[in-house]
Design a protein around this motif. Structure first.
Motif: not given
Length: 329
Positions: A25-27, A68-69, A73-76
């Motif tokens: 529903k979100h990231g 690692v990065n 990371t936040e993904l939509n």
């Protein structure tokens, strides 16, 4: 695609996988997205756990080498779906190049034996005879374990190492003692054991990776694409059997050449008992026979042309319909 109780995962089913992730529903973090990706792929492949090197290659393509990065990371939702697509494509490509062949044991094969009294009676009799090496007409109850191992994956019984509940089933049916049983008694004990195994597998199937060699014509394709290499190979093949050439017709000689050099050419064994392999060679050699009959004065160049033509037909046939040979059933 599947054949004779086997399923070949060549990546085709993954090409149409749904890339939407409705549960998001979100990231989502990159780490979580990788977990979801692996789960969705496994689900599409009947619960198959993919080899680590395939998973690692897919992750590397998704993360572009920055593991690692990416995991932080936040993904939509759109980004997550896109990355899922990259992961799925990577796995599909790997399976296309190196398909995985499995047996999915869901109890259905065992139930076929159990539902037919004659089939089960013959199965029990054959197992009893094979295990009664001293021809005493008696077997210990504990031989049930050997009988199950003897049946194996081909008859729908998973390896004991893959099915820990075996011990519980055997103890439940008092099948681990030293009491001796006749053939009829042995069959009476075997039946409920197999029935319980079938019921458990029906509720929770087991996927067993098989040792199967798949022939797609890829190696032969590379040889045919290199004219110099092909010419050298063909001439060496002919020299290798030159002593018998004068006494052999084209068809027999080409059969000999393929039998001696099949492995190097990437061809399935000519002596294989697999029906698709036998049919492949039957079709090809029929064409060779016809070509030989039509040639009144065969020359060396004509023979070489015929051999090249046959190799190309084999490559085309394998590309269109790959065949495989099971080596551990």
């Amino acid at each position: 695609m599947s054949n004779a109780g086997l399923t070949i995962f060549d990546g085709a089913v993954l090409r149409s996988i749904d890339l939407n992730i409705p549960e998001l529903k979100h990231g989502v973090t990159g780490a979580r997205l990788l977990e979801i990706s692996e789960s969705k792929v496994s689900e599409s492949l009947s619960g198959l756990s993919l080899p680590p090197h395939i998973i690692e290659a897919a992750i590397s393509r998704v993360t572009a080498g920055d593991d690692v990065n990416f995991r932080l990371t936040e993904l939509n939702r759109q980004q997550a779906s896109e990355k899922l697509g990259v992961f799925v494509s990577a796995v599909a490509d790997a399976l296309r190049d190196t398909p995985i062949v499995v047996s999915i044991l869901d109890g259905s094969t065992l139930k076929l034996f159990l539902e037919d009294e004659d089939d089960f009676a013959m199965l029990a009799e054959n197992l009893f005879t094979d295990l009664d090496e001293e021809d005493k007409g008696k077997l210990c109850k504990s031989e049930i374990r050997k009988a199950l191992s003897h049946m194996g994956v081909e008859m729908g019984v998973p390896p004991l190492s893959e099915f820990p509940i075996f011990d519980d089933i055997i103890k439940k049916h008092d099948a681990d003692g030293n009491e001796e049983l006749g053939q009829a008694q042995f069959a009476e004990l075997l039946q409920p054991v197999l029935q319980e195994i079938a019921d458990i597998l029906h509720e929770k199937p087991i996927t067993i990776v098989q040792n199967v060699e798949i022939f797609t014509g890829s190696r032969l394709r590379k040889i045919l694409a290199d004219e110099d290499k092909l010419k050298c190979l063909v001439e060496n093949m002919i020299l290798d059997v030159s002593d018998g050439k004068d006494n052999q017709g084209w068809a027999d000689l080409i059969k000999t050449l393929i039998e001696k050099n099949g492995k190097e050419l990437g061809l399935p064994p000519l002596t294989s008992d697999d029906e698709p392999v036998a049919l492949l060679y039957e079709t090809i050699f029929s064409e060779v026979n016809n070509r030989e009959k039509e040639t009144t004065n065969p020359s060396k160049d004509g023979f070489i042309d015929a051999l090249k033509d046959i190799l190309r037909k084999l490559e085309e046939s394998l590309e269109a319909t790959p065949v495989y040979c099971v080596t551990n059933l």
